[in-house]
Structures are given as C-alpha cells and as structure tokens.
Design an enzyme around this catalytic site. Structure first.
Site, PDB file in Angstrom:
ATOM      1  N   ARG A   1     -59.769  24.735  22.512  1.00  0.00           N
ATOM      2  CA  ARG A   1     -59.696  26.191  22.667  1.00  0.00           C
ATOM      3  C   ARG A   1     -60.719  26.718  23.670  1.00  0.00           C
ATOM      4  O   ARG A   1     -61.924  26.588  23.490  1.00  0.00           O
ATOM      5  CB  ARG A   1     -59.836  26.881  21.303  1.00  0.00           C
ATOM      6  CG  ARG A   1     -61.130  26.631  20.584  1.00  0.00           C
ATOM      7  CD  ARG A   1     -61.073  27.119  19.149  1.00  0.00           C
ATOM      8  NE  ARG A   1     -60.237  26.241  18.346  1.00  0.00           N
ATOM      9  CZ  ARG A   1     -60.453  25.936  17.077  1.00  0.00           C
ATOM     10  NH1 ARG A   1     -61.457  26.469  16.426  1.00  0.00           N
ATOM     11  NH2 ARG A   1     -59.657  25.112  16.424  1.00  0.00           N
TER      12      ARG A   1
ATOM     13  N   ASP B   1     -54.043  21.716  24.254  1.00  0.00           N
ATOM     14  CA  ASP B   1     -54.328  21.325  22.878  1.00  0.00           C
ATOM     15  C   ASP B   1     -54.945  19.941  22.939  1.00  0.00           C
ATOM     16  O   ASP B   1     -54.455  19.070  23.664  1.00  0.00           O
ATOM     17  CB  ASP B   1     -53.045  21.297  22.045  1.00  0.00           C
ATOM     18  CG  ASP B   1     -53.400  21.207  20.570  1.00  0.00           C
ATOM     19  OD1 ASP B   1     -53.379  22.242  19.879  1.00  0.00           O
ATOM     20  OD2 ASP B   1     -53.726  20.093  20.112  1.00  0.00           O
TER      21      ASP B   1
ATOM     22  N   SER C   1     -61.474  20.836  19.160  1.00  0.00           N
ATOM     23  CA  SER C   1     -60.355  21.552  19.764  1.00  0.00           C
ATOM     24  C   SER C   1     -60.575  21.892  21.233  1.00  0.00           C
ATOM     25  O   SER C   1     -61.700  21.968  21.714  1.00  0.00           O
ATOM     26  CB  SER C   1     -60.128  22.834  18.963  1.00  0.00           C
ATOM     27  OG  SER C   1     -59.826  23.908  19.809  1.00  0.00           O
TER      28      SER C   1
ATOM     29  N   ARG D   1     -58.657  16.192  11.411  1.00  0.00           N
ATOM     30  CA  ARG D   1     -59.985  16.825  11.444  1.00  0.00           C
ATOM     31  C   ARG D   1     -60.364  17.306  10.055  1.00  0.00           C
ATOM     32  O   ARG D   1     -59.518  17.859   9.343  1.00  0.00           O
ATOM     33  CB  ARG D   1     -59.993  18.017  12.404  1.00  0.00           C
ATOM     34  CG  ARG D   1     -59.868  17.567  13.824  1.00  0.00           C
ATOM     35  CD  ARG D   1     -60.103  18.671  14.837  1.00  0.00           C
ATOM     36  NE  ARG D   1     -60.115  18.037  16.138  1.00  0.00           N
ATOM     37  CZ  ARG D   1     -59.543  18.523  17.226  1.00  0.00           C
ATOM     38  NH1 ARG D   1     -58.939  19.700  17.198  1.00  0.00           N
ATOM     39  NH2 ARG D   1     -59.605  17.869  18.356  1.00  0.00           N
TER      40      ARG D   1
ATOM     41  N   ASP E   1     -46.190  26.894  17.113  1.00  0.00           N
ATOM     42  CA  ASP E   1     -46.381  26.040  15.931  1.00  0.00           C
ATOM     43  C   ASP E   1     -47.660  26.350  15.155  1.00  0.00           C
ATOM     44  O   ASP E   1     -47.806  25.945  14.011  1.00  0.00           O
ATOM     45  CB  ASP E   1     -46.391  24.557  16.340  1.00  0.00           C
ATOM     46  CG  ASP E   1     -47.416  24.246  17.426  1.00  0.00           C
ATOM     47  OD1 ASP E   1     -48.133  25.167  17.852  1.00  0.00           O
ATOM     48  OD2 ASP E   1     -47.496  23.087  17.865  1.00  0.00           O
ATOM     49  N   HIS E   2     -48.601  27.051  15.761  1.00  0.00           N
ATOM     50  CA  HIS E   2     -49.895  27.297  15.096  1.00  0.00           C
ATOM     51  C   HIS E   2     -49.889  28.592  14.286  1.00  0.00           C
ATOM     52  O   HIS E   2     -50.148  28.598  13.092  1.00  0.00           O
ATOM     53  CB  HIS E   2     -51.021  27.369  16.130  1.00  0.00           C
ATOM     54  CG  HIS E   2     -51.498  26.038  16.617  1.00  0.00           C
ATOM     55  ND1 HIS E   2     -50.708  25.160  17.299  1.00  0.00           N
ATOM     56  CD2 HIS E   2     -52.713  25.436  16.519  1.00  0.00           C
ATOM     57  CE1 HIS E   2     -51.405  24.075  17.601  1.00  0.00           C
ATOM     58  NE2 HIS E   2     -52.630  24.218  17.137  1.00  0.00           N
TER      59      HIS E   2
HETATM   60  C1  MIC Z   1     -56.930  22.157  16.571  1.00  0.00           C
HETATM   61  O1  MIC Z   1     -56.411  21.192  16.026  1.00  0.00           O
HETATM   62  O2  MIC Z   1     -58.135  22.435  16.457  1.00  0.00           O
HETATM   63  C2  MIC Z   1     -56.065  23.057  17.429  1.00  0.00           C
HETATM   64  C3  MIC Z   1     -55.934  24.333  16.731  1.00  0.00           C
HETATM   65  O3  MIC Z   1     -54.799  22.473  17.576  1.00  0.00           O
HETATM   66  C4  MIC Z   1     -56.761  23.180  18.791  1.00  0.00           C
HETATM   67  C5  MIC Z   1     -56.161  24.196  19.675  1.00  0.00           C
HETATM   68  C6  MIC Z   1     -56.548  25.610  19.327  1.00  0.00           C
HETATM   69  O4  MIC Z   1     -57.699  25.852  18.959  1.00  0.00           O
HETATM   70  O5  MIC Z   1     -55.684  26.473  19.456  1.00  0.00           O
HETATM   71  C7  MIC Z   1     -56.877  21.875  19.572  1.00  0.00           C
HETATM   72  O6  MIC Z   1     -56.894  20.825  18.992  1.00  0.00           O
HETATM   73  O7  MIC Z   1     -57.050  21.919  20.798  1.00  0.00           O
HETATM   74 FE1  SF4 Z   2     -51.773  21.594  14.921  1.00  0.00          FE
HETATM   75 FE2  SF4 Z   2     -54.157  20.942  15.969  1.00  0.00          FE
HETATM   76 FE3  SF4 Z   2     -53.575  20.374  13.432  1.00  0.00          FE
HETATM   77 FE4  SF4 Z   2     -52.378  19.066  15.359  1.00  0.00          FE
HETATM   78  S1  SF4 Z   2     -54.564  19.038  14.898  1.00  0.00           S
HETATM   79  S2  SF4 Z   2     -51.401  19.912  13.535  1.00  0.00           S
HETATM   80  S3  SF4 Z   2     -52.130  20.645  16.911  1.00  0.00           S
HETATM   81  S4  SF4 Z   2     -53.766  22.411  14.327  1.00  0.00           S
END
Ligand code: MIC
Ligand code: SF4
Length: 641
Positions: free
Chosen positions: A538, A119, A536, A379, A64-65
C-alpha cells in the site's frame, strides 16, 4: 551463457543493458493488475499521466478487498474502478469473481511474461513461470502508461526441493519452513527460484501457494519453471495455447542454493505475530482454538477447498469453534458447489463467505478477545485481524481443518493414515461472465468516469528543499509493517481514495497521537529499525505520511516495496552508516539535514538536541535522485513530458 529462469525472463524484457546483481535495471511489463484498495489511487495517478489507453498487453482491475459495504464508500469506489476500466481499455473483474491473485492464476497468467500488480502478493503467478512483482500503485500506473519498471537486479536463490511431500504435509508447509529458516528479511533483494525433483509433485496452484508467500520472505518475487504440470493446469483452464516451456539451463548458476528435503518436512505453523515465527505443529498440539479461517490468496484453490471439504465431510465442528471459509474464486466456488464439497462444509457448520479477501485484511469476522485464530492466510501481524489482542497462527488447510474439527491445535497426521487425495480436475468450469472485457476505442471514448464523494483529488507534491529541519515525530523498532504505518481493516480501508481522511490513522496501532503531532509540528522525521515497511504494497503508507509533512525516514534498512513508495512520493529514505547511531535519536529531538549534496552517497544528519552529527546514507541511484528532488515520480514524469 547458461541462464536460470529468472535471468531468461528478465533478459527478454530488459530495457536497460546491464543485468549484474545490484544494478538498477528497467524491465518491460506485459501485464498489470490492481485491486480495489490500491486501485483507486493507482488510477487517479494513471489519469494524471494523461495517457488515453493502457499500453500493456493486458491489464486487469479486480474488486476483492473492500467488499464489506457498510455505507456508500466502497461501492462508490467499485463504480469508479469499473468506469475507469471501460474508459482506458482494462478488463474488470467484478466483485464476487474472486481474489485477484487466484483469478489471475486461473484466467490470465502466462508463463514467461512479466506482471506488475499493486498488491504485494502479485508473485502468486510465479507459480506459472511469470516474473510477477508487487509494487505501489504509482509504479503500476506508470507501467500501464508504457513505462518500464525500475528495480535493482536481484540475486537469484535456488530452492532445490528433493524427495516428496509426506501424507498430510502440503505446499504451505514448504514456504513456512523456508520462512523459519530465512526469516521475513531473508529474501530482500532476491528472487527465489524453485527447482529439483520435488517440484514434480506440486500442481500449479500448490506452486502458487509457495510463490505467494515469497512476499513474506521479503523477496522481489519467486518463480517456478513452466513444465508439463503447468501445461496441464493451463489446459484444464482451456488456455493451453498460453503455455511455453521454461526451465533453467543445465549449467545455470545461482547466487545461493537452499536445499529442502520434502521427505523430512512436517506440518508447520507460524505463531503470532510474524509469518517467520514458525515451529512444527507438534509443538503446539492441544492449544484451544476459538476461530478457524480458511481462504485468502495463499490457500483458496480448488485443491485446498476440496481437502478441507473431505476432512469435514460427515462431521460437526465443536460448539466453541467458529469456522469461516472463503473460496478463492467464483470458479472454485462453482466447482465445489457442483461436486458436493460445499455441502460437506456447510453440513459441518462452516460459515461460507464470498470469494474475496475478507478476514485476511480485517474485512469482517474479527476474532473474539484474546482468541486463538488458526488461518490459512499469509500474514498474522498484530491487530490485522481487527482484534488487537487476538493470536493469529498461519497454517496449511490440512492443519486448519484438523483444528476446526478437534477444537485444539492438532497434528493432522492424527486424523488417519490416508489424507484426502484431491486430483487436479481435467477441466475446470470456465465461465468468465464476471469479467468485463475492454471496450473498443470508439465506445471507450464516450465513457464518463463515475466519481463518488469519497474520491478525493491527489494531494500536492512539493519539490525537496535543500535544507530540511524538524523533529523526530516517532521512533519505532525492527520489522515495522505497513499495517502499523497505515492500518487496513473494515473501518479504515474505505478511506483509501481519500488521503486527508486516511492520514488521520497513520501509525494508529502504535501511537494514535501521531497525526495530530505531525500536523502541529509541520511535519518532520520518522526513525525506524531494520526491514522498515515490510508487508503490504500500500502506497498509502508513504502517501499519507507525506500528506502529514513527513520529509525523511531514517532506518537501519527498508523493505523493497515501501522503499520504492517513499521515493515515488518524494520522501527521502536514509539508512544509518553505523546502525548503532539508531540509539542517538529519540522522539522530539530537533534535527537538521542539508540535502544539497544528494548526488553523493553520504549525508550528515545533525541532532541539534543532543549536539551530535550522525552519518547517514541514501539508497538512491540514477533517476531516483531526480525523482526525490522533483517531490516524487508524478512530478518527475510530468516534467519529463
Ligand atoms: C495485504 O494483504 O496487506 C493487502 C491488503 O492485500 C495489501 C494491499 C493493500 O494494502 O491494499 C498488499 O498485500 O499489498
Ligand atoms: Fe487479499 Fe492481501 Fe489477504 Fe491476499 S494477503 S487475501 S490480497 S488481503
């Protein structure tokens, strides 16, 4: 003993014995989820464990990313993930099926069960009464291998919702108000449990909006009871059998209680550049808006999309506004296609995006220079949208749709007395044709893993030396996010399975010379402020600095998931015994740390440049110390056998 919901679910899954707040506990995980940006690394680590098939009740791999495929890299990763799922007994949710959290809520979440996901917004399924926790990929890999998840027993906060949401005020406003009150550090070490009369007017997806953004509070997770409303949602998803009743005992106690009167709540908005920078929409009315983006795992349910569709119906968005909409799942998209909601959006001028994260993670649709972008996301960190000087605001779908129509920030209550009334469908369109179920064992054994040239082997893990010397490579302030440490976006995200390439971008938004300096100096120390590593999950924000030779991070405090990731990758996390000592350190100072006394709590950090000794502490307990000594969790687990 009377128990709250959190205690009930944890107790049922407890592998260790003592559940007192602050104690290190281990809990069995029923389910796991990964997404493609963290998944590749998680599965490389799972492979390294040498376990033939996942040991959970259910594991799902989502794509999905990284769906903006500008070259071979992202689709190579998708094919790798699909072959891994086939070989190791996972469900595979194909690209196009939707955002992991939205799909998991619809199709897989089960009240009373535990879920760990790579995630940070995994707590979305807390809206169904799960203990759902975000973690680094390695912790998810270990859970797939059958290991429990280790964490400090959180405190439990009751958020008691009284009254009823007023017209044009919705679930997002509840969590924005909590962020205003409690801040992005307010939930650290805590589970936020919801109760009170007010929850009765919230459907499961609305509850999920709230638990989703508990991640922004820094909470370990958030949870709602599983009641008749949960049952109705599961029934509409043709999954009523998954329902159990789950509620707090009448005499349950909590570490804290926060009361929120929904009758008094107004439409809220988070200003740039932190989700807790919240004010009422009224205060910003009239601010011109260049972009509106609707979707993300926070606000992309059927209810959210239909609310927007009804507001847009028969109207046209003004020429200076770009409106993008990403429905959260194939199910949502199909439902709004069939009932005409999508037509209302398209007719009004909305640009429809695929069901994926998209602009939320800077995967396309970056705003224009200095643009005000109103988003229903969770975010708004600086630069995350892909445009460094964009001003991103976070709101409910109602507020976003009002801004899209008027071209300025508008209190949606001005759109009329009656807000759209969106009823929860009696049945959703259920068709899991984009989910590939696990293969039977015999067939799985024959699957070859597909590895494109972008999938690089895991970096080497080295045991901790007893004396660490090096320079301060960078000094940063409070609330540094993992988006600062290891940025995402369309250009960098495709490198997630290639740590050497990824490492070239560590701290890019703050100091683009960091990787070069770290390599020239053979690694060193990072100095941070409070809540270092928020955001995140990550693990690349630990893994890539480790690859560059970072051995120690000293801060005023850490965010939970990042702290666990540092330990997992053998980087020693330390905090100042006296926060004011933060001022005793500057970039390029030469430091020395004797870690032979790691079994005790306190260490002395010598600043040789300034000639001062600084008292530092470590948060490591139990097996953490052995993990750090072994150079990280993989080394530790392999040595354990
Ligand atoms: C995000 O919203 O920052 C992400 C991308 O979903 C991350 C995961 C990632 O960095 O791949 C998260 O929230 O953990
Ligand atoms: Fe995707 Fe992270 Fe954004 Fe949720 S917050 S939509 S998991 S990138």
């Amino acid at each position: 003993m009377a128990m709250n919901i959190t205690q009930k679910v944890i107790k049922k899954h407890l592998v260790s014995s003592n559940m007192a707040a602050g104690e290190k506990i281990a809990i069995k995980m029923d389910q796991t989820l990964t997404q493609d940006a963290t998944g590749t690394m998680a599965y490389l680590q799972f492979e390294a464990l040498g376990v033939p098939r996942v040991k959970t009740k259910l594991s799902v791999s989502y794509v999905d990313h990284n769906t903006l495929q500008t070259d071979f890299m992202n689709m190579d990763d998708h094919r790798f993930l699909q072959s891994i799922a086939a070989k190791y007994g996972l469900y595979f949710s194909r690209p196009g099926n939707g955002i992991c959290h939205q799909v998991h809520l619809e199709r897989f979440g089960i009240p009373g069960q535990t879920l760990i996901g790579s995630d940070s917004h995994t707590p979305t399924c807390g809206g169904l009464g799960m203990i759902a926790i975000g973690a680094g990929g390695l912790d998810v890999a270990l859970a797939m291998g059958g290991d429990p998840f280790y964490l400090s027993m959180p405190k439990v906060v009751l958020v008691k919702l009284t009254g009823k949401l007023q017209p044009w005020v919705s679930a997002k406003d509840i969590i924005l108000e909590l962020l205003r009150r409690l801040t992005v550090k307010g939930g650290v070490g805590k589970v936020i449990e919801y109760g009170g009369e007010g929850i009765k007017s919230l459907s499961a997806p609305e509850r999920a909006t709230i638990t989703n953004m508990g991640a922004e509070l820094g909470a370990t997770t958030s949870i709602f009871p599983s009641d008749e409303i949960t049952r109705a949602f599961l029934k509409a998803q043709k999954r009523e059998k998954a329902w159990i009743k789950l509620e707090a005992d009448a005499k349950a106690t909590y570490d804290e209680v926060v009361e929120l009167d929904l009758n008094k709540l107004e439409p809220m908005i988070a200003k740039p550049h932190n989700p807790d920078n919240v004010v009422s929409v009224k205060e910003l009315e009239g601010t011109p808006v260049q972009q509106v983006a609707i979707g993300s795992c926070t606000n992309s349910s059927y209810r959210d999309m239909m609310t927007v569709a009804s507001i847009l119906k028969g109207k046209t968005i003004p020429p200076d506004v770009s409106l993008v909409i990403a429905p959260g799942s194939k199910q949502v998209l199909e439902m709004i296609t069939r009932n005409g909601g999508l037509t209302s959006m398209i007719s009004a001028g909305a640009r429809i995006l695929e069901s994926a994260c998209g602009p939320c993670i800077g995967m396309g649709n970056a705003p224009s220079t200095k643009a005000v972008s109103i988003r229903t996301f969770n975010r708004n960190f600086e630069g995350r949208s892909g445009t460094k000087d964009a001003l991103v605001y976070l709101t409910s779908p109602e507020v976003a749709a009002a801004a899209a129509l008027k071209g300025v920030i508008t209190d949606p209550r001005k759109l009329g007395k009656k807000p759209p009334k969106i009823a929860m469908p009696k049945t959703f369109i259920v068709d899991d044709n984009m989910v590939i179920p696990p293969l039977p064992l015999k067939k799985a054994a024959l699957v070859e893993i597909i590895r494109g040239p972008n999938i690089k082997p895991l970096p080497e893990f080295k045991p901790l030396p007893s004396m660490i010397q090096g320079k301060v490579l960078i000094k940063v302030g409070d609330n540094i996010t993992t988006d600062h440490i290891m940025p995402a976006g369309a250009k960098i995200l495709p490198l997630r399975s290639n740590i050497p390439a990824m490492a070239e971008h560590v701290f890019a938004p703050i100091d683009s010379a960091f990787p070069k300096r770290a390599k020239e100096m053979g690694g060193g120390f990072i100095i941070g402020g409070a809540n270092y590593g928020q955001g995140s999950s990550r693990e690349h924000a630990a893994l890539a600095p480790m690859y560059l030779g970072v051995k120690v991070v000293v801060t005023k405090s850490f965010a939970r998931i990042h702290l666990a990731n540092l330990i997992n990758f053998g980087i020693l996390p330390l905090t100042f015994a006296n926060e004011s000592d933060y001022d005793q350190l500057e970039r390029d100072d030469e430091l020395e740390l004797d870690v032979s006394g790691l079994n005790g709590k306190n260490l002395k950090l010598k600043n040789k440049t300034k000639g001062v000794d600084i008292d530092v502490k470590h948060p490591l307990v139990g097996r953490d110390i052995e993990i750090i000594k072994a150079g990280g969790s993989l080394g530790f687990v392999k040595a354990r056998g």
